[in-house]
Design a protein around this motif. Structure first.
Motif, mmCIF file in Angstrom:
data_model
loop_
_atom_site.group_PDB
_atom_site.id
_atom_site.type_symbol
_atom_site.label_atom_id
_atom_site.label_comp_id
_atom_site.label_asym_id
_atom_site.label_seq_id
_atom_site.Cartn_x
_atom_site.Cartn_y
_atom_site.Cartn_z
ATOM 1 N N PHE A 72 -88.523 27.464 41.372
ATOM 2 C CA PHE A 72 -88.012 26.411 40.498
ATOM 3 C C PHE A 72 -86.959 26.966 39.543
ATOM 4 N N PHE A 73 -87.314 27.995 38.806
ATOM 5 C CA PHE A 73 -86.381 28.514 37.798
ATOM 6 C C PHE A 73 -85.211 29.258 38.440
ATOM 7 N N ASN A 74 -85.464 29.994 39.496
ATOM 8 C CA ASN A 74 -84.369 30.737 40.124
ATOM 9 C C ASN A 74 -83.355 29.825 40.787
ATOM 10 N N SER A 75 -83.798 28.661 41.221
ATOM 11 C CA SER A 75 -82.883 27.729 41.883
ATOM 12 C C SER A 75 -82.208 26.771 40.910
ATOM 13 N N LYS A 76 -82.822 26.546 39.752
ATOM 14 C CA LYS A 76 -82.291 25.568 38.810
ATOM 15 C C LYS A 76 -81.484 26.194 37.669
ATOM 16 N N ILE A 77 -81.742 27.465 37.367
ATOM 17 C CA ILE A 77 -81.155 28.124 36.198
ATOM 18 C C ILE A 77 -80.260 29.278 36.647
ATOM 19 N N ARG A 78 -79.146 29.436 35.983
ATOM 20 C CA ARG A 78 -78.195 30.512 36.301
ATOM 21 C C ARG A 78 -78.379 31.665 35.323
ATOM 22 N N TRP A 79 -78.313 32.891 35.857
ATOM 23 C CA TRP A 79 -78.422 34.071 34.994
ATOM 24 C C TRP A 79 -77.070 34.418 34.395
ATOM 25 N N VAL A 80 -77.054 34.581 33.086
ATOM 26 C CA VAL A 80 -75.916 35.142 32.358
ATOM 27 C C VAL A 80 -76.488 35.983 31.227
ATOM 28 N N GLU A 81 -75.691 36.838 30.641
ATOM 29 C CA GLU A 81 -76.165 37.625 29.514
ATOM 30 C C GLU A 81 -76.146 36.787 28.241
ATOM 31 N N ASP A 82 -76.906 37.234 27.254
ATOM 32 C CA ASP A 82 -77.079 36.465 26.024
ATOM 33 C C ASP A 82 -75.780 36.060 25.339
ATOM 34 N N PRO A 83 -74.781 36.940 25.217
ATOM 35 C CA PRO A 83 -73.559 36.510 24.527
ATOM 36 C C PRO A 83 -72.900 35.303 25.181
ATOM 37 N N GLU A 84 -72.955 35.235 26.513
ATOM 38 C CA GLU A 84 -72.377 34.080 27.199
ATOM 39 C C GLU A 84 -73.267 32.858 27.077
ATOM 40 N N ALA A 85 -74.576 33.072 27.150
ATOM 41 C CA ALA A 85 -75.503 31.942 27.102
ATOM 42 C C ALA A 85 -75.628 31.358 25.707
ATOM 43 N N TRP A 86 -75.718 32.237 24.708
ATOM 44 C CA TRP A 86 -76.071 31.797 23.361
ATOM 45 C C TRP A 86 -75.084 32.201 22.281
#
Length: 223
Positions: A72-86
């Motif tokens: 669920f999470f691997n298919s719905k959410i994209r990985w980025v590092e914290d500075p890009e995400a937040w």
């Protein structure tokens, strides 16, 4: 998450993470309403799908719950590092924030999967958010990077199953030669390396970042 992060700082984070993630009285209607008001219809729809998934897997064996939640999470959410995400160097997201933002770092994946599996009825004592050194392919050869995964232990000394945002399938730790565990933790203790017994069951440390994420998660419906 750079490997050069101060290990003592991580240990302080981990010791606070042994504080309980309160899920005794979840209000998922509130969580879904907040998803709509904060992030829009797509986020509310994702939370609705998440709720359905939790209901659907309640009666499944743990091993199947792991696969469903990891996918669920691997298919719905994209990985980025914290500075890009937040826009911050190091930020710890609630499950709602993870689903609302749609792009998060490795610790946010692990926290969301941990909380979801608890909601789905998995014994918290079988789950450990685990800080590892991950072997990566670099431009000039292999490099190690700090990384977080979620580990499931059928028994304290068992070969754990690893839920990882970098690899879609759930695999036993013995087959993940690219990962070197440093320590793992849940709401009841802290384990160093692959030890079967916890190094401490009452670390007693406090960290504002984790306290804040717990408070935010509770306010959002997970407490």
């Amino acid at each position: 998450m750079p490997l050069g992060i101060n290990i003592l700082r991580w240990l302080v984070i981990v010791s606070l993470l042994t504080g309980t993630l309160v899920l005794a009285k979840p209000d998922l209607d509130r969580m879904q309403g907040l998803a709509l008001s904060r992030y829009g219809q797509n986020a509310a729809d994702l939370v609705a799908q998440w709720r359905v998934m939790i209901d659907d897997i309640q009666d499944l064996p743990d091993e199947q719950k792991l696969v469903k939640v990891n996918h669920f999470f691997n298919s719905k959410i994209r990985w980025v590092e914290d500075p890009e995400a937040w826009g911050q160097k190091d930020y710890w997201a609630t499950p709602l924030e993870t689903m609302g933002n749609g792009e998060v770092d490795c610790e946010d994946f692990a926290i969301a999967k941990y909380a979801t599996l608890i909601l789905a009825g998995v014994d918290v004592n079988r789950l450990r958010i685990t800080y590892v050194k991950a072997l990566m392919d670099g431009r000039n050869g292999n490099v190690y990077a700090a990384h977080m995964v979620l580990a499931y232990y059928a028994a304290p000394s068992a070969d754990p199953m690893i839920l990882d945002n970098l690899i879609r399938s759930v695999r036993p730790a013995s087959s993940r030669k690219d990962l070197t565990p440093v320590y793992g933790f849940n709401s009841n203790g802290l384990w160093v390396g692959g030890a079967a017994a916890p190094a401490t069951t009452d670390p007693g440390a406090k960290l504002s970042r984790w306290r804040d994420v717990l408070q935010r998660a509770a306010a959002e419906g997970l407490g």
